[in-house]
Each structure stands twice: as C-alpha cells, then as structure tokens.
Design a protein around this motif. Structure first.
Motif, PDB file in Angstrom:
ATOM      1  N   PRO A  20       0.805  -1.221   0.000  1.00 27.26           N
ATOM      2  CA  PRO A  20       0.000   0.000   0.000  1.00 27.26           C
ATOM      3  C   PRO A  20       0.843   1.278   0.000  1.00 27.26           C
ATOM      4  N   VAL A  21       2.161   1.112   0.003  1.00 25.46           N
ATOM      5  CA  VAL A  21       3.090   2.234   0.180  1.00 25.46           C
ATOM      6  C   VAL A  21       3.587   2.774  -1.150  1.00 25.46           C
ATOM      7  N   ARG A  22       3.688   4.109  -1.230  1.00 25.83           N
ATOM      8  CA  ARG A  22       4.398   4.758  -2.339  1.00 25.83           C
ATOM      9  C   ARG A  22       5.821   4.988  -1.842  1.00 25.83           C
ATOM     10  N   LEU A  23       6.735   4.138  -2.268  1.00 30.96           N
ATOM     11  CA  LEU A  23       8.115   4.241  -1.819  1.00 30.96           C
ATOM     12  C   LEU A  23       8.854   5.214  -2.735  1.00 30.96           C
ATOM     13  N   VAL A  24       9.394   6.268  -2.159  1.00 29.59           N
ATOM     14  CA  VAL A  24      10.055   7.330  -2.930  1.00 29.59           C
ATOM     15  C   VAL A  24      11.510   7.408  -2.498  1.00 29.59           C
ATOM     16  N   ALA A  25      12.425   7.256  -3.455  1.00 36.05           N
ATOM     17  CA  ALA A  25      13.853   7.292  -3.166  1.00 36.05           C
ATOM     18  C   ALA A  25      14.414   8.689  -3.407  1.00 36.05           C
ATOM     19  N   PRO A 105       1.214   6.113   3.620  1.00 40.05           N
ATOM     20  CA  PRO A 105       0.939   6.315   2.192  1.00 40.05           C
ATOM     21  C   PRO A 105       2.195   6.617   1.377  1.00 40.05           C
ATOM     22  N   VAL A 106       3.116   7.414   1.940  1.00 37.93           N
ATOM     23  CA  VAL A 106       4.410   7.657   1.310  1.00 37.93           C
ATOM     24  C   VAL A 106       5.499   7.376   2.339  1.00 37.93           C
ATOM     25  N   VAL A 107       6.487   6.591   1.944  1.00 35.87           N
ATOM     26  CA  VAL A 107       7.683   6.347   2.755  1.00 35.87           C
ATOM     27  C   VAL A 107       8.878   6.789   1.924  1.00 35.87           C
ATOM     28  N   LEU A 108       9.747   7.601   2.515  1.00 34.39           N
ATOM     29  CA  LEU A 108      10.936   8.085   1.837  1.00 34.39           C
ATOM     30  C   LEU A 108      12.142   7.254   2.245  1.00 34.39           C
ATOM     31  N   VAL A 109      12.960   6.889   1.284  1.00 37.37           N
ATOM     32  CA  VAL A 109      14.221   6.220   1.566  1.00 37.37           C
ATOM     33  C   VAL A 109      15.319   7.068   0.958  1.00 37.37           C
ATOM     34  N   GLU A 110      16.231   7.550   1.803  1.00 36.96           N
ATOM     35  CA  GLU A 110      17.262   8.456   1.316  1.00 36.96           C
ATOM     36  C   GLU A 110      18.648   7.906   1.623  1.00 36.96           C
TER      37      GLU A 110
END
Length: 209
Positions: A20-25, A105-110
C-alpha cells in the motif's frame, strides 16, 4: 502552495509501489543535500516516515545493505505491515536499537544508492539530487570535519565504484536542484512524455496532471 507542497501532492497521487506504500527514493552523491530534502519533503507530507540508508550500512558494508533492506523493510511494507530494522551505530561499530517504520501512504528512503537497480522495482518515484560529485564531497567533508577525513578518502572511492557499476541518475524520474529558496524540479532521464503520465514537470517543479 510552495514547491515542496506541490511535490508532496504529486507524490501522493502516484499509485502504490510496495504494497500500500508509495516508496520514494532520494538518491545522489554523499553531501549533496539528500537528507535535508527528505526531511523537508517528509514535513510537507505531514511527517512521512524516512529511512536513512546510513542506518543499514556498516563500515565493512558501505553498499552491501540490499539484503537487510529487502528483508527488514521492503518485505513487511509490501504486506502493509510496520517494518522493524536495527540502526547501525557508527561510533560503536555495531547494530543497536530497533526502529519502526510505518507502512504510510508515502515512505521516503534516502541515501547514496537509494535508487539502485535492486530497489527500483519497489519505487513509485526516484528523485536525484542534482549536485556534482566533487562539490557534494567537499560539502560533506566540511560538515564532518577533519576527524572524518580518512573515512571520506575511502568513501569517495567506494561511491565512485558503486555508481560506475549501478548508476541511479540515469533512472531518475526527477532531478532536484537546490536553489537559494526552495528547489527546481526537473524531468529526469527516465521520464518520457506520455499522455496519461501522472506527474509532469512544469515551470521548475513537479505538478499533477
């Protein structure tokens, strides 16, 4: 609405990419401003969770963290579950406290390599901090001080090797350029002009169709 609010709105409109996650790098060279951008985006997304890849890497495995990422983070998020990983303590040189990462809903991976080949199938969007390697590294060296000079000497070699073998910029959806105030959001090399594209790039920022 500022440029970060527009970007956050655009990212929320993307289809989920990891359960269900929008994974944003947020990828780019060390010292390029990734952590600052991720923090500001997280705030615009109403405190979206942020995974810092420095928490999964180690002194001996600067880039060999893919297995930990997949098992501890991507697998549970893909099931809609809260991920639990152990944060690496760079002073004690061992893994320490357990950290929870909600399936928001959005998880950021940096971090350097956030957009690597093994991670891209799970990503909704890949942002690349558009700052050159030498400038980024100089900023990082100034930030960390003389006591970290030896680490940086080894890091720059490892990072150069990593991006030569597994480049991220070529797959980026958006190039993010830091300005005196805010950011410019430019189409990345991976963007193609299609009629039903959810996110487009106009007037220096991401926007929603």
């Amino acid at each position: 609405m500022n440029d970060l609010d527009r970007a956050a709105d655009a990212l929320l409109r993307l289809p989920p990419s990891c359960g269900p996650v929008r994974l944003v790098a947020v990828d780019g060279h060390a010292g390029s401003g990734k952590s600052t951008l991720a923090g500001r985006l997280a705030a615009a997304l109403r405190d979206a969770p942020v995974l810092h890849l420095d928490d999964l890497a180690t002194h001996e495995e600067l880039f060999a963290w893919t297995g930990r990422l997949r098992e501890q983070v991507l697998a549970p998020l893909s099931r809609g579950e809260t991920a639990v990983y152990h944060r690496y303590d760079w002073g004690a040189r061992r893994f320490g406290e357990a950290v929870e990462l909600a399936a928001a809903p959005v998880v950021l991976v940096e971090g350097v390599g956030a957009g690597r080949r093994a991670v891209r199938p799970f990503l909704a969007w890949l942002l690349w901090m558009e700052r050159g390697a030498e400038e980024s590294w100089e900023r990082g060296r100034r930030r960390d001080g003389a006591e970290q000079a030896a680490f940086w000497d080894g890091w720059t070699v490892a990072e150069t090797r990593h991006f030569a073998e597994d480049p991220s910029r070529a797959a980026a959806d958006t190039l993010v350029r830091e300005c005196e105030e805010g950011y410019d959001w430019l189409p990345g090399p991976a963007v193609t002009a299609v009629a039903d594209q959810i996110i487009t790039h106009r007037d220096g920022f991401m926007s929603v169709n």
